[in-house]
Design an enzyme around this catalytic site. Structure first.
Site, PDB file in Angstrom:
ATOM      1  N   ASP A 108      47.834  25.614  22.747  1.00 44.51           N
ATOM      2  CA  ASP A 108      49.230  25.258  23.020  1.00 44.51           C
ATOM      3  C   ASP A 108      49.835  24.667  21.747  1.00 44.51           C
ATOM      4  O   ASP A 108      49.160  24.540  20.731  1.00 44.51           O
ATOM      5  CB  ASP A 108      49.332  24.323  24.233  1.00 44.51           C
ATOM      6  CG  ASP A 108      48.597  23.008  24.014  1.00 44.51           C
ATOM      7  OD1 ASP A 108      48.207  22.705  22.864  1.00 44.51           O
ATOM      8  OD2 ASP A 108      48.416  22.269  25.001  1.00 44.51           O
ATOM      9  N   ASP A 308      47.230  28.543  32.834  1.00 46.04           N
ATOM     10  CA  ASP A 308      46.168  27.619  32.455  1.00 46.04           C
ATOM     11  C   ASP A 308      46.367  26.361  33.248  1.00 46.04           C
ATOM     12  O   ASP A 308      47.501  25.999  33.584  1.00 46.04           O
ATOM     13  CB  ASP A 308      46.212  27.295  30.953  1.00 46.04           C
ATOM     14  CG  ASP A 308      47.413  26.448  30.590  1.00 46.04           C
ATOM     15  OD1 ASP A 308      47.295  25.207  30.605  1.00 46.04           O
ATOM     16  OD2 ASP A 308      48.485  27.016  30.307  1.00 46.04           O
TER      17      ASP A 308
END
Ligand SMILES: [Zn+2]
Length: 408
Positions: A108, A308
Protein backbone atom coordinates in the site's frame (compact mmCIF):
# COMPACT_ATOMS: atom_id res chain seq x y z
CA UNK A 1 -23.05 -14.44 -19.53
CA UNK A 2 -20.07 -14.31 -21.83
CA UNK A 3 -16.32 -14.47 -21.74
CA UNK A 4 -13.59 -12.38 -23.21
CA UNK A 5 -9.90 -11.74 -22.73
CA UNK A 6 -8.24 -8.38 -22.33
CA UNK A 7 -4.54 -7.79 -21.96
CA UNK A 8 -4.49 -4.49 -20.15
CA UNK A 9 -0.85 -3.72 -20.57
CA UNK A 10 -1.07 -3.49 -24.31
CA UNK A 11 -3.06 -0.31 -23.81
CA UNK A 12 -0.42 1.39 -21.68
CA UNK A 13 1.96 3.93 -23.09
CA UNK A 14 5.10 2.78 -21.40
CA UNK A 15 5.71 -0.64 -22.87
CA UNK A 16 4.84 -2.25 -19.58
CA UNK A 17 5.07 -6.00 -19.64
CA UNK A 18 5.02 -7.02 -16.00
CA UNK A 19 1.29 -7.52 -15.30
CA UNK A 20 -1.60 -8.73 -17.42
CA UNK A 21 -5.24 -9.12 -16.46
CA UNK A 22 -7.43 -11.54 -18.34
CA UNK A 23 -11.14 -11.50 -17.59
CA UNK A 24 -12.46 -14.98 -18.18
CA UNK A 25 -16.12 -14.62 -17.12
CA UNK A 26 -18.43 -11.65 -16.83
CA UNK A 27 -21.91 -11.90 -15.35
CA UNK A 28 -23.61 -8.49 -15.05
CA UNK A 29 -20.88 -6.45 -13.31
CA UNK A 30 -19.22 -9.47 -11.65
CA UNK A 31 -16.11 -10.88 -13.18
CA UNK A 32 -13.62 -13.67 -12.62
CA UNK A 33 -10.21 -13.57 -14.18
CA UNK A 34 -6.48 -14.17 -14.01
CA UNK A 35 -3.69 -11.73 -13.13
CA UNK A 36 -0.27 -12.81 -14.38
CA UNK A 37 3.22 -11.52 -13.84
CA UNK A 38 6.45 -13.16 -14.97
CA UNK A 39 6.63 -14.85 -11.56
CA UNK A 40 3.08 -15.37 -10.43
CA UNK A 41 -0.44 -16.12 -11.51
CA UNK A 42 -3.56 -15.60 -9.42
CA UNK A 43 -7.24 -16.20 -9.99
CA UNK A 44 -9.60 -13.32 -9.21
CA UNK A 45 -11.58 -12.36 -7.19
CA UNK A 46 -8.91 -12.91 -4.54
CA UNK A 47 -8.22 -11.59 -1.05
CA UNK A 48 -4.68 -10.65 -0.02
CA UNK A 49 -3.35 -11.79 3.33
CA UNK A 50 -1.93 -8.78 5.17
CA UNK A 51 1.74 -9.19 6.11
CA UNK A 52 1.89 -5.92 8.02
CA UNK A 53 5.65 -5.52 8.36
CA UNK A 54 6.56 -8.12 5.73
CA UNK A 55 5.63 -10.97 8.03
CA UNK A 56 2.63 -12.51 9.79
CA UNK A 57 2.58 -12.43 13.56
CA UNK A 58 1.67 -16.06 14.06
CA UNK A 59 3.62 -17.70 11.26
CA UNK A 60 7.29 -17.50 10.33
CA UNK A 61 8.03 -16.49 6.76
CA UNK A 62 9.33 -20.02 6.06
CA UNK A 63 5.72 -21.20 6.49
CA UNK A 64 4.14 -18.78 4.00
CA UNK A 65 4.93 -20.87 0.93
CA UNK A 66 2.62 -23.63 2.20
CA UNK A 67 -0.39 -21.31 2.59
CA UNK A 68 -3.28 -21.61 0.12
CA UNK A 69 -3.23 -17.81 -0.46
CA UNK A 70 -1.95 -16.53 -3.78
CA UNK A 71 -1.91 -12.83 -2.88
CA UNK A 72 -0.25 -10.87 -0.06
CA UNK A 73 -0.05 -7.19 0.83
CA UNK A 74 2.63 -5.44 2.88
CA UNK A 75 2.13 -2.10 4.68
CA UNK A 76 4.67 0.46 3.49
CA UNK A 77 4.09 2.59 6.62
CA UNK A 78 5.09 -0.24 8.97
CA UNK A 79 8.14 -1.31 7.00
CA UNK A 80 9.17 2.37 6.89
CA UNK A 81 8.62 3.23 10.56
CA UNK A 82 10.04 -0.08 11.80
CA UNK A 83 13.10 0.29 9.54
CA UNK A 84 12.54 -3.00 7.70
CA UNK A 85 13.12 -1.55 4.22
CA UNK A 86 16.88 -2.05 4.40
CA UNK A 87 16.68 -5.76 5.41
CA UNK A 88 14.19 -6.30 2.58
CA UNK A 89 16.59 -4.70 0.10
CA UNK A 90 19.50 -6.75 1.43
CA UNK A 91 17.45 -9.94 1.00
CA UNK A 92 16.95 -9.05 -2.67
CA UNK A 93 13.39 -7.71 -2.48
CA UNK A 94 10.13 -8.60 -0.83
CA UNK A 95 9.62 -11.97 -2.55
CA UNK A 96 12.97 -13.24 -1.27
CA UNK A 97 12.48 -11.66 2.16
CA UNK A 98 9.08 -13.30 2.63
CA UNK A 99 10.25 -16.53 0.94
CA UNK A 100 7.31 -16.62 -1.46
CA UNK A 101 8.98 -16.19 -4.86
CA UNK A 102 5.93 -17.11 -6.93
CA UNK A 103 3.13 -15.28 -5.06
CA UNK A 104 1.68 -11.95 -6.09
CA UNK A 105 2.61 -9.25 -3.56
CA UNK A 106 1.31 -5.70 -3.27
CA UNK A 107 2.34 -2.75 -1.12
CA UNK A 108 0.00 0.00 0.00
CA UNK A 109 1.05 3.64 -0.20
CA UNK A 110 1.46 4.24 3.53
CA UNK A 111 -1.33 6.81 3.30
CA UNK A 112 -3.95 4.84 5.18
CA UNK A 113 -1.75 4.20 8.22
CA UNK A 114 -0.29 7.67 8.43
CA UNK A 115 -3.68 9.34 8.16
CA UNK A 116 -5.62 6.92 10.37
CA UNK A 117 -3.45 4.58 12.41
CA UNK A 118 -0.75 7.19 12.98
CA UNK A 119 -3.39 9.61 14.15
CA UNK A 120 -5.28 7.02 16.17
CA UNK A 121 -2.16 6.04 18.10
CA UNK A 122 -1.87 9.60 19.30
CA UNK A 123 -5.52 10.12 20.15
CA UNK A 124 -6.71 6.58 20.77
CA UNK A 125 -9.52 6.84 18.23
CA UNK A 126 -8.70 3.88 16.01
CA UNK A 127 -9.38 4.37 12.34
CA UNK A 128 -11.17 7.68 12.71
CA UNK A 129 -9.38 10.79 11.56
CA UNK A 130 -10.58 13.94 13.27
CA UNK A 131 -11.21 16.89 11.07
CA UNK A 132 -8.54 19.15 12.49
CA UNK A 133 -7.48 20.82 9.31
CA UNK A 134 -9.71 23.38 7.58
CA UNK A 135 -10.98 22.56 4.12
CA UNK A 136 -8.61 25.15 2.69
CA UNK A 137 -5.65 23.25 4.10
CA UNK A 138 -5.38 21.39 0.84
CA UNK A 139 -3.78 24.45 -0.65
CA UNK A 140 -2.02 25.88 2.40
CA UNK A 141 0.04 24.56 5.25
CA UNK A 142 -2.29 23.26 7.94
CA UNK A 143 -0.29 23.35 11.15
CA UNK A 144 -2.31 22.51 14.22
CA UNK A 145 -0.81 22.09 17.68
CA UNK A 146 -3.25 19.28 18.58
CA UNK A 147 -2.81 17.34 15.39
CA UNK A 148 0.25 15.11 15.05
CA UNK A 149 -0.19 15.23 11.28
CA UNK A 150 0.98 18.21 9.29
CA UNK A 151 -0.66 17.94 5.88
CA UNK A 152 0.42 20.19 3.04
CA UNK A 153 0.24 20.09 -0.72
CA UNK A 154 3.66 18.43 -0.65
CA UNK A 155 2.66 15.54 1.61
CA UNK A 156 2.38 14.76 5.30
CA UNK A 157 4.76 15.03 8.20
CA UNK A 158 4.21 13.09 11.40
CA UNK A 159 5.97 11.81 14.47
CA UNK A 160 6.85 8.21 15.20
CA UNK A 161 8.74 7.19 18.33
CA UNK A 162 9.82 10.80 18.82
CA UNK A 163 11.21 11.10 15.30
CA UNK A 164 9.91 13.46 12.63
CA UNK A 165 9.01 11.47 9.52
CA UNK A 166 7.59 12.50 6.18
CA UNK A 167 5.58 10.81 3.44
CA UNK A 168 4.72 12.27 0.07
CA UNK A 169 4.24 10.76 -3.40
CA UNK A 170 7.96 10.69 -4.18
CA UNK A 171 8.95 9.19 -0.82
CA UNK A 172 6.14 6.60 -1.01
CA UNK A 173 7.20 5.57 -4.53
CA UNK A 174 10.83 5.34 -3.47
CA UNK A 175 9.96 3.15 -0.46
CA UNK A 176 7.72 0.92 -2.57
CA UNK A 177 10.42 0.59 -5.24
CA UNK A 178 12.85 -0.53 -2.57
CA UNK A 179 10.37 -3.07 -1.20
CA UNK A 180 9.88 -4.35 -4.75
CA UNK A 181 6.32 -5.75 -4.71
CA UNK A 182 4.49 -6.58 -7.96
CA UNK A 183 1.69 -4.05 -7.34
CA UNK A 184 2.21 -0.62 -5.76
CA UNK A 185 -0.38 1.96 -4.72
CA UNK A 186 -0.20 5.67 -5.54
CA UNK A 187 0.13 7.95 -2.51
CA UNK A 188 -3.29 9.10 -1.32
CA UNK A 189 -5.03 10.65 1.64
CA UNK A 190 -7.53 8.31 3.25
CA UNK A 191 -10.38 10.43 4.65
CA UNK A 192 -12.75 9.32 7.41
CA UNK A 193 -16.56 9.35 7.67
CA UNK A 194 -16.19 12.32 10.03
CA UNK A 195 -14.72 14.51 7.32
CA UNK A 196 -17.09 17.05 5.79
CA UNK A 197 -18.00 17.21 2.12
CA UNK A 198 -15.69 20.18 1.56
CA UNK A 199 -12.75 18.55 3.27
CA UNK A 200 -13.32 15.27 1.41
CA UNK A 201 -13.52 17.14 -1.93
CA UNK A 202 -10.32 19.12 -1.32
CA UNK A 203 -8.55 16.01 -0.11
CA UNK A 204 -9.70 14.02 -3.15
CA UNK A 205 -8.44 16.69 -5.54
CA UNK A 206 -5.11 16.71 -3.75
CA UNK A 207 -4.99 12.90 -3.99
CA UNK A 208 -5.47 13.28 -7.77
CA UNK A 209 -2.52 15.66 -7.92
CA UNK A 210 -0.53 13.24 -5.80
CA UNK A 211 -1.41 10.50 -8.33
CA UNK A 212 0.20 12.54 -11.13
CA UNK A 213 3.30 12.95 -8.99
CA UNK A 214 3.28 9.22 -8.13
CA UNK A 215 3.10 8.36 -11.85
CA UNK A 216 6.01 10.72 -12.58
CA UNK A 217 8.07 9.24 -9.74
CA UNK A 218 7.33 5.73 -11.03
CA UNK A 219 8.70 6.32 -14.53
CA UNK A 220 11.40 3.83 -15.40
CA UNK A 221 9.97 1.21 -13.03
CA UNK A 222 6.91 0.18 -15.07
CA UNK A 223 8.46 -3.04 -16.31
CA UNK A 224 9.13 -4.25 -12.79
CA UNK A 225 6.18 -3.02 -10.75
CA UNK A 226 2.57 -2.10 -11.59
CA UNK A 227 1.38 1.20 -10.09
CA UNK A 228 -2.34 1.38 -9.23
CA UNK A 229 -4.11 4.74 -8.91
CA UNK A 230 -6.44 5.12 -5.91
CA UNK A 231 -10.02 6.39 -6.05
CA UNK A 232 -11.19 8.42 -3.05
CA UNK A 233 -14.25 10.64 -2.47
CA UNK A 234 -15.71 9.26 0.79
CA UNK A 235 -19.39 8.46 0.81
CA UNK A 236 -20.39 11.22 -1.62
CA UNK A 237 -21.70 10.03 -4.98
CA UNK A 238 -20.55 12.99 -7.07
CA UNK A 239 -17.06 12.86 -5.55
CA UNK A 240 -16.74 9.10 -5.97
CA UNK A 241 -17.82 9.35 -9.61
CA UNK A 242 -15.51 12.28 -10.30
CA UNK A 243 -12.58 10.48 -8.66
CA UNK A 244 -13.28 7.30 -10.64
CA UNK A 245 -13.38 9.30 -13.89
CA UNK A 246 -10.16 11.19 -13.13
CA UNK A 247 -8.19 8.24 -11.79
CA UNK A 248 -9.70 5.95 -14.43
CA UNK A 249 -8.39 8.21 -17.20
CA UNK A 250 -4.77 7.78 -16.08
CA UNK A 251 -2.36 5.45 -17.83
CA UNK A 252 -2.02 2.97 -14.97
CA UNK A 253 -2.56 -0.81 -15.12
CA UNK A 254 -5.05 -1.02 -12.24
CA UNK A 255 -6.91 0.78 -9.50
CA UNK A 256 -7.31 0.82 -5.76
CA UNK A 257 -10.56 1.95 -4.16
CA UNK A 258 -9.90 3.49 -0.75
CA UNK A 259 -11.47 5.53 2.00
CA UNK A 260 -14.76 5.28 3.84
CA UNK A 261 -17.96 3.85 2.43
CA UNK A 262 -20.72 5.06 4.72
CA UNK A 263 -22.24 3.61 7.87
CA UNK A 264 -24.67 1.02 6.62
CA UNK A 265 -24.12 -2.47 5.28
CA UNK A 266 -25.80 -1.58 1.99
CA UNK A 267 -23.71 1.58 1.64
CA UNK A 268 -20.52 -0.23 0.70
CA UNK A 269 -21.98 -1.97 -2.34
CA UNK A 270 -23.70 1.25 -3.45
CA UNK A 271 -20.57 3.36 -3.06
CA UNK A 272 -18.35 0.80 -4.78
CA UNK A 273 -20.89 0.63 -7.59
CA UNK A 274 -20.62 4.40 -8.21
CA UNK A 275 -16.88 3.88 -8.64
CA UNK A 276 -16.84 0.75 -10.81
CA UNK A 277 -19.42 2.30 -13.17
CA UNK A 278 -16.75 4.81 -14.18
CA UNK A 279 -13.54 2.76 -14.12
CA UNK A 280 -12.21 1.14 -17.31
CA UNK A 281 -13.67 -2.38 -17.19
CA UNK A 282 -10.57 -4.10 -18.54
CA UNK A 283 -8.29 -3.20 -15.62
CA UNK A 284 -8.23 -4.85 -12.17
CA UNK A 285 -9.77 -3.13 -9.13
CA UNK A 286 -8.53 -3.63 -5.58
CA UNK A 287 -10.87 -2.63 -2.72
CA UNK A 288 -8.45 -1.58 0.00
CA UNK A 289 -8.80 -2.84 3.56
CA UNK A 290 -12.18 -4.53 3.16
CA UNK A 291 -12.76 -8.20 4.05
CA UNK A 292 -15.98 -8.80 5.96
CA UNK A 293 -17.85 -11.59 4.24
CA UNK A 294 -20.95 -9.55 3.37
CA UNK A 295 -18.75 -6.72 2.09
CA UNK A 296 -16.82 -9.11 -0.15
CA UNK A 297 -20.02 -10.42 -1.73
CA UNK A 298 -21.39 -6.86 -2.17
CA UNK A 299 -18.19 -5.62 -3.78
CA UNK A 300 -17.69 -8.65 -6.04
CA UNK A 301 -21.23 -8.03 -7.28
CA UNK A 302 -20.10 -4.51 -8.24
CA UNK A 303 -17.05 -5.73 -10.17
CA UNK A 304 -14.24 -5.71 -7.61
CA UNK A 305 -11.41 -8.17 -8.28
CA UNK A 306 -9.03 -7.84 -5.34
CA UNK A 307 -9.30 -7.35 -1.59
CA UNK A 308 -7.05 -7.22 1.43
CA UNK A 309 -7.99 -7.41 5.08
CA UNK A 310 -6.50 -8.22 8.47
CA UNK A 311 -9.64 -10.10 9.56
CA UNK A 312 -8.44 -13.69 8.86
CA UNK A 313 -5.19 -13.30 10.78
CA UNK A 314 -6.08 -10.74 13.43
CA UNK A 315 -9.30 -12.45 14.48
CA UNK A 316 -7.52 -15.83 14.60
CA UNK A 317 -5.18 -14.37 17.21
CA UNK A 318 -8.25 -13.21 19.14
CA UNK A 319 -9.85 -16.68 19.15
CA UNK A 320 -12.43 -15.91 16.46
CA UNK A 321 -12.68 -18.78 13.98
CA UNK A 322 -14.53 -18.75 10.67
CA UNK A 323 -16.65 -21.68 9.53
CA UNK A 324 -19.30 -22.15 6.87
CA UNK A 325 -21.88 -22.10 9.63
CA UNK A 326 -20.81 -18.79 11.12
CA UNK A 327 -18.07 -17.61 13.40
CA UNK A 328 -16.95 -19.70 16.35
CA UNK A 329 -15.54 -17.81 19.31
CA UNK A 330 -13.35 -19.93 21.56
CA UNK A 331 -14.32 -19.25 25.13
CA UNK A 332 -14.67 -21.03 28.41
CA UNK A 333 -17.26 -23.81 28.67
CA UNK A 334 -17.68 -23.82 24.93
CA UNK A 335 -14.78 -26.05 23.91
CA UNK A 336 -15.45 -29.38 22.25
CA UNK A 337 -13.57 -32.56 21.49
CA UNK A 338 -13.88 -31.89 17.76
CA UNK A 339 -11.83 -30.01 15.17
CA UNK A 340 -13.02 -26.56 14.07
CA UNK A 341 -14.46 -27.88 10.81
CA UNK A 342 -14.13 -31.52 9.76
CA UNK A 343 -14.45 -30.52 6.10
CA UNK A 344 -11.56 -28.03 6.23
CA UNK A 345 -8.19 -28.83 4.66
CA UNK A 346 -6.02 -26.65 6.90
CA UNK A 347 -3.28 -28.21 8.97
CA UNK A 348 -5.20 -27.59 12.18
CA UNK A 349 -8.30 -29.44 11.02
CA UNK A 350 -6.37 -32.18 9.18
CA UNK A 351 -4.44 -32.90 12.38
CA UNK A 352 -7.81 -33.00 14.15
CA UNK A 353 -6.72 -30.43 16.72
CA UNK A 354 -9.82 -29.98 18.86
CA UNK A 355 -11.34 -26.65 19.82
CA UNK A 356 -10.79 -27.75 23.42
CA UNK A 357 -7.07 -28.13 22.74
CA UNK A 358 -6.95 -24.74 21.04
CA UNK A 359 -8.72 -23.13 23.96
CA UNK A 360 -6.26 -24.71 26.40
CA UNK A 361 -3.34 -23.44 24.37
CA UNK A 362 -4.81 -19.94 24.34
CA UNK A 363 -5.28 -20.19 28.10
CA UNK A 364 -1.59 -20.87 28.77
CA UNK A 365 -0.45 -18.57 25.93
CA UNK A 366 1.03 -21.44 23.96
CA UNK A 367 1.95 -19.99 20.55
CA UNK A 368 0.55 -23.03 18.77
CA UNK A 369 -2.92 -21.66 19.46
CA UNK A 370 -2.66 -18.60 17.24
CA UNK A 371 -0.53 -20.44 14.67
CA UNK A 372 -3.19 -23.11 14.15
CA UNK A 373 -6.15 -20.70 14.24
CA UNK A 374 -4.37 -18.44 11.73
CA UNK A 375 -3.83 -21.40 9.41
CA UNK A 376 -7.52 -22.25 9.70
CA UNK A 377 -8.87 -18.75 9.03
CA UNK A 378 -6.55 -18.30 6.04
CA UNK A 379 -7.79 -21.60 4.62
CA UNK A 380 -11.39 -20.51 5.21
CA UNK A 381 -10.91 -17.28 3.26
CA UNK A 382 -9.00 -19.06 0.48
CA UNK A 383 -11.89 -21.51 0.15
CA UNK A 384 -14.44 -18.66 0.25
CA UNK A 385 -12.72 -16.79 -2.58
CA UNK A 386 -12.41 -19.99 -4.66
CA UNK A 387 -16.11 -20.68 -4.15
CA UNK A 388 -16.93 -17.10 -5.21
CA UNK A 389 -14.85 -17.48 -8.39
CA UNK A 390 -16.48 -20.80 -9.21
CA UNK A 391 -19.94 -19.41 -8.51
CA UNK A 392 -19.37 -16.54 -10.98
CA UNK A 393 -18.18 -19.00 -13.62
CA UNK A 394 -21.10 -21.37 -13.00
CA UNK A 395 -23.76 -18.63 -12.76
CA UNK A 396 -24.69 -19.44 -9.16
CA UNK A 397 -23.27 -16.43 -7.32
CA UNK A 398 -26.62 -15.47 -5.76
CA UNK A 399 -27.12 -18.97 -4.35
CA UNK A 400 -23.65 -18.97 -2.81
CA UNK A 401 -24.18 -15.49 -1.36
CA UNK A 402 -27.50 -16.55 0.18
CA UNK A 403 -25.85 -19.63 1.73
CA UNK A 404 -23.23 -17.48 3.43
CA UNK A 405 -25.70 -14.77 4.39
CA UNK A 406 -27.59 -17.31 6.52
CA UNK A 407 -24.69 -17.21 8.96
CA UNK A 408 -22.93 -13.90 8.21
ZN1 LIG B 1 -9.33 -25.67 9.32
Amino acid sequence: MYSYCVHVIMKCRYNVTMLTFEITTINKKMRSGVIKTSKSQIQTPELAIVATDAQLRSLPNEALEALPSSYFIVNTYHTYTKKIISPIEKAGGIHAYMQIPDRLIATDSGGFQVFSLGFGQKHNIGKIVREEIPASAGMTDGEDADNPLFITEDGVRFQFDGNDLELNPEISMDLQHKIGADIMMAFDECTSPLNSYDYTKNSMERTHRWLDRSIDAHRGHEENQALFGIVQGGEYQDLREESARVVGSKDVPGFGIGGSFGDFQEALGTTVGWVTNHLPPEKPRHLLGIGKIRDIFSAVEQGVDLFDCVIPTREARHRMLYTKKGRLYLRKLKHLEEPIDSGCKCQCCLEKITTKQLWQWFLVRDLRASTYTTLHNIQFYADLMREIRESIEMGRFNELRDEYYKYY
